[in-house]
Design an enzyme around this catalytic site. Structure first.
Site, PDB file in Angstrom:
ATOM      1  N   ASP A  47      29.223  47.443  12.595  1.00 19.13           N
ATOM      2  CA  ASP A  47      29.924  46.926  13.434  1.00 19.13           C
ATOM      3  C   ASP A  47      31.177  47.313  13.721  1.00 19.13           C
ATOM      4  O   ASP A  47      32.085  47.588  12.742  1.00 19.13           O
ATOM      5  CB  ASP A  47      30.104  45.359  12.905  1.00 19.13           C
ATOM      6  CG  ASP A  47      29.920  44.157  13.790  1.00 19.13           C
ATOM      7  OD1 ASP A  47      30.670  44.210  14.749  1.00 19.13           O
ATOM      8  OD2 ASP A  47      29.272  43.034  13.650  1.00 19.13           O
ATOM      9  N   ASP A  62      32.185  44.797  18.593  1.00 14.83           N
ATOM     10  CA  ASP A  62      32.824  43.294  18.730  1.00 14.83           C
ATOM     11  C   ASP A  62      33.654  43.308  20.115  1.00 14.83           C
ATOM     12  O   ASP A  62      34.568  44.139  20.040  1.00 14.83           O
ATOM     13  CB  ASP A  62      33.726  43.330  17.199  1.00 14.83           C
ATOM     14  CG  ASP A  62      34.040  41.850  16.948  1.00 14.83           C
ATOM     15  OD1 ASP A  62      32.835  40.937  16.809  1.00 14.83           O
ATOM     16  OD2 ASP A  62      35.292  41.420  17.173  1.00 14.83           O
ATOM     17  N   HIS A 112      25.287  35.527  14.168  1.00 17.68           N
ATOM     18  CA  HIS A 112      26.207  34.803  13.292  1.00 17.68           C
ATOM     19  C   HIS A 112      27.123  33.850  13.637  1.00 17.68           C
ATOM     20  O   HIS A 112      27.883  33.423  13.145  1.00 17.68           O
ATOM     21  CB  HIS A 112      26.601  35.824  12.324  1.00 17.68           C
ATOM     22  CG  HIS A 112      27.908  36.800  13.090  1.00 17.68           C
ATOM     23  ND1 HIS A 112      27.266  37.628  14.051  1.00 17.68           N
ATOM     24  CD2 HIS A 112      29.168  36.848  13.033  1.00 17.68           C
ATOM     25  CE1 HIS A 112      28.318  38.253  14.715  1.00 17.68           C
ATOM     26  NE2 HIS A 112      29.257  37.517  14.162  1.00 17.68           N
TER      27      HIS A 112
HETATM   28  C1  GLC Z   1      32.989  38.225  17.615  1.00 15.79           C
HETATM   29  C2  GLC Z   1      32.218  38.209  16.446  1.00 15.79           C
HETATM   30  C3  GLC Z   1      32.661  36.736  15.682  1.00 15.79           C
HETATM   31  C4  GLC Z   1      34.439  37.122  15.319  1.00 15.79           C
HETATM   32  C5  GLC Z   1      34.925  37.678  16.536  1.00 15.79           C
HETATM   33  C6  GLC Z   1      36.345  38.145  16.405  1.00 15.79           C
HETATM   34  O1  GLC Z   1      32.910  37.316  18.410  1.00 15.79           O
HETATM   35  O2  GLC Z   1      31.024  38.175  16.601  1.00 15.79           O
HETATM   36  O3  GLC Z   1      32.169  36.740  14.466  1.00 15.79           O
HETATM   37  O4  GLC Z   1      34.858  36.078  14.775  1.00 15.79           O
HETATM   38  O5  GLC Z   1      34.401  38.344  17.427  1.00 15.79           O
HETATM   39  O6  GLC Z   1      36.149  39.396  15.569  1.00 15.79           O
END
Ligand code: GLC
Length: 541
Positions: free
Chosen positions: A97, A198, A320
């Site tokens: 990630d 992300d 998630h």
């Molecule tokens: C993305 C992730 C999430 C996180 C956000 C900030 O949306 O999937 O879980 O809180 O980015 O990094």
């Protein structure tokens, strides 16, 4: 885009909740390693690991304090190398990630930046208060807050589009991009096969002017998929990604088909694929807090639009951040098993690379908690605080948060019927769903009619069928209960019939049954409750 990334099925692991190996109640890398054969058996070809880097866990790993190390809660770099090695043996590739819109406020870069250390002053987006003492602008964050936080050390505000412990990096500073390139090389050289990127379309803030007046996500027009963002992605692709045999999928919030095409256009060289969000709006208005009744028509319309918009798609029903699909789009009660299998039929028969989220393959459901105190998710807590400020009573706040909280998908993986579902011998960091004695991997592994066995079979069928992998997509029906589409490839075609209701539904098609979620071998024109069927060379009757 690499052929292997089209042909394989991705499985997302949320490490904190997957498998604990040392009894501290937190999932870890040795736990994942131990379960790899399980995933191989299912037919998984790629794993996406949610963040495993050191993190103060304000947002469970999405707030990173060191990009080139492993969170001690999850193990060591040796554990990571062992995981990569074992995965290689099993021919499973691993995606990391890549969270680069923001870091943790505990990252050394931030510590140096707030102290104005030479070279680091502009790593983040710092602004003084307005002359009238107000916040630098009127933007709001994705997590239901303002997005400026005052820092005593520096005497200025910093921008955070997410939680206040997640300061946004400043991509107007070329040094930031160099740092990111080094991080990417570090992991690719270690043997990872690419990245899930992300919130990758909000990196570049074109201006910091006030946003249009809106109740939420104010400021979006100044940072969503800006030209500067495309330039960043092109540079990362040219300098790093193009040098490796790797695959990228961008989490692209509020992306439109046109933007999706630009972001994945091979000639431009940015990303391989994107996650779109429109099908997630089938039961909500734009943002998750504004729920509406799930509609097959809306779902079908979103699928039709996106399946045909891009050269190649990514398909997902869960991750998630989203509630469990069986609880959300179907029935997690009387028709739980039928529902899970029907959704599987869809997920594995759409055009694009399928992403299965841990536990989805056994039909895990939303949590069974009864109050906000049982939750961990920073987003849910912020929303609760905001709604409290607006004087909403507790029962109403819970009514809004319960079906939408990200913790619905984050409860520990249900492995077996022993204490804590076999997830840990200690106290789990987030409570296990009490339905684990009924819904768990062990109960399903050797049962040929289980949800997991159905997933395994659908993955196998997809891997054998060029029509299901590469065929074009055509929506035939999306009515109150019924979704029907056709996949066509080199003169051959398959029809997918899905019943999203607890009633029998007439769907007047005939053909040879490739697979039916009910297990039957012939189709008579009527779908059973929550049944999914694929027909070879199906025709309308
Ligand atoms: C993305 C992730 C999430 C996180 C956000 C900030 O949306 O999937 O879980 O809180 O980015 O990094």
């Amino acid at each position: 885009m690499k052929q292997w990334a089209k042909d394989r099925v991705v499985y997302q692991i949320y490490p904190r909740s997957f498998q604990d190996s040392n009894g501290d109640g937190i999932g870890d890398l040795p736990g994942i390693l131990q379960r790899l054969p399980e995933l191989k058996d299912l037919g998984v070809g790629i794993i996406w690991l949610s963040p495993v880097y050191p993190s103060p866990n304000a947002d469970n790993g999405y707030d990173i304090s060191d990009y080139c190390a492993i969170n001690p809660e999850y193990g060591t770099m040796q554990d990571m190398e062992a995981l990569l090695e074992k995965a290689r043996e099993l021919d499973i590739r691993i995606l990391m990630d890549l969270v680069i819109n923001h870091t943790s406020d505990e990252h050394p870069w931030f510590q140096k930046s707030r102290a104005r250390e030479a070279g680091y002053e502009d790593y983040y987006i710092w602004r003084p208060a307005r002359p009238d003492g107000g916040l630098p602008n009127n933007w709001t964050s994705f997590f239901a807050q303002d997005c400026w936080e005052y820092d005593q050390v520096r005497g200025e505000y910093y921008l955070h589009l997410f939680a206040k412990k997640q300061p946004d990096l400043n991509y107007a500073n070329p040094r930031v991009l160099q740092e990111v390139e080094e991080i990417m090389r570090f992991w690719l050289d270690k043997g990872v096969a690419g990245f899930r990127c992300d919130v990758i379309n909000v990196l570049y803030k074109t201006s910091l002017e006030d946003g249009e007046k809106r109740p939420f996500l104010r400021g979006l027009e100044h940072y969503l998929t800006q030209p500067g963002n495309h330039e960043i992605l092109q540079k990362l692709h040219k300098d790093v990604l193009s040098q490796y045999d790797c695959f990228t999928v961008g989490e692209t919030v509020f992306v439109t088909p046109k933007q999706g095409r630009e972001l994945t256009d091979e000639a431009r060289g940015e990303l391989d694929t994107v996650f779109s969000f429109e099908h997630m709006e089938a039961d909500q208005y734009l943002v998750k807090w504004l729920k509406r009744k799930f509609s097959v028509r809306r779902f079908g319309a979103a699928l039709e639009k996106w399946q045909n918009a891009l050269e190649w798609n990514t398909n997902y029903l869960e991750n998630h951040d989203q509630p469990r699909s069986v609880s959300r789009f179907a029935d997690d009660g009387a028709y739980w098993e039928q529902s899970a299998k029907m959704l599987c039929t869809m997920l594995l028969s759409l055009r694009g690379t399928p992403f299965i989220y841990q536990g989805e393959e056994i039909g895990m459901t939303n949590f069974d908690y009864s109050s906000i105190d049982q939750l961990d998710d920073v987003e849910s807590k912020n929303v609760d605080a905001l709604l409290r400020e607006k004087h909403l009573p507790q029962w109403l706040r819970w009514k809004i948060i319960r079906p939408t909280s990200r913790d619905n998908a984050r409860t520990p993986m249900q492995w077996d019927a022993s204490a804590n579902a076999g997830f840990t011998t200690g106290t789990p960091w987030l409570a296990v769903n009490r339905n684990y004695r009924r819904i768990n991997v062990e109960a399903q592994r050797n049962d040929p009619f289980s949800v997991r066995s159905y997933y395994k079979e659908m993955i196998r069928i997809r891997s054998l069928s060029q029509t299901l992998r590469y065929g074009s997509f055509k929506l035939l029906e999306a009515t109150g209960r019924l979704l029907v589409y056709e996949r066509k490839y080199e003169g051959r075609h398959a029809l997918v019939l899905l019943n999203f209701s607890a009633r029998k539904v007439r769907a007047g098609y005939a053909g040879q049954v490739v697979i039916a979620s009910s297990g039957r071998e012939n189709y008579d024109g009527v779908l059973l409750p929550y049944e999914g069927i694929i027909l070879n060379e199906g025709v309308k009757i």
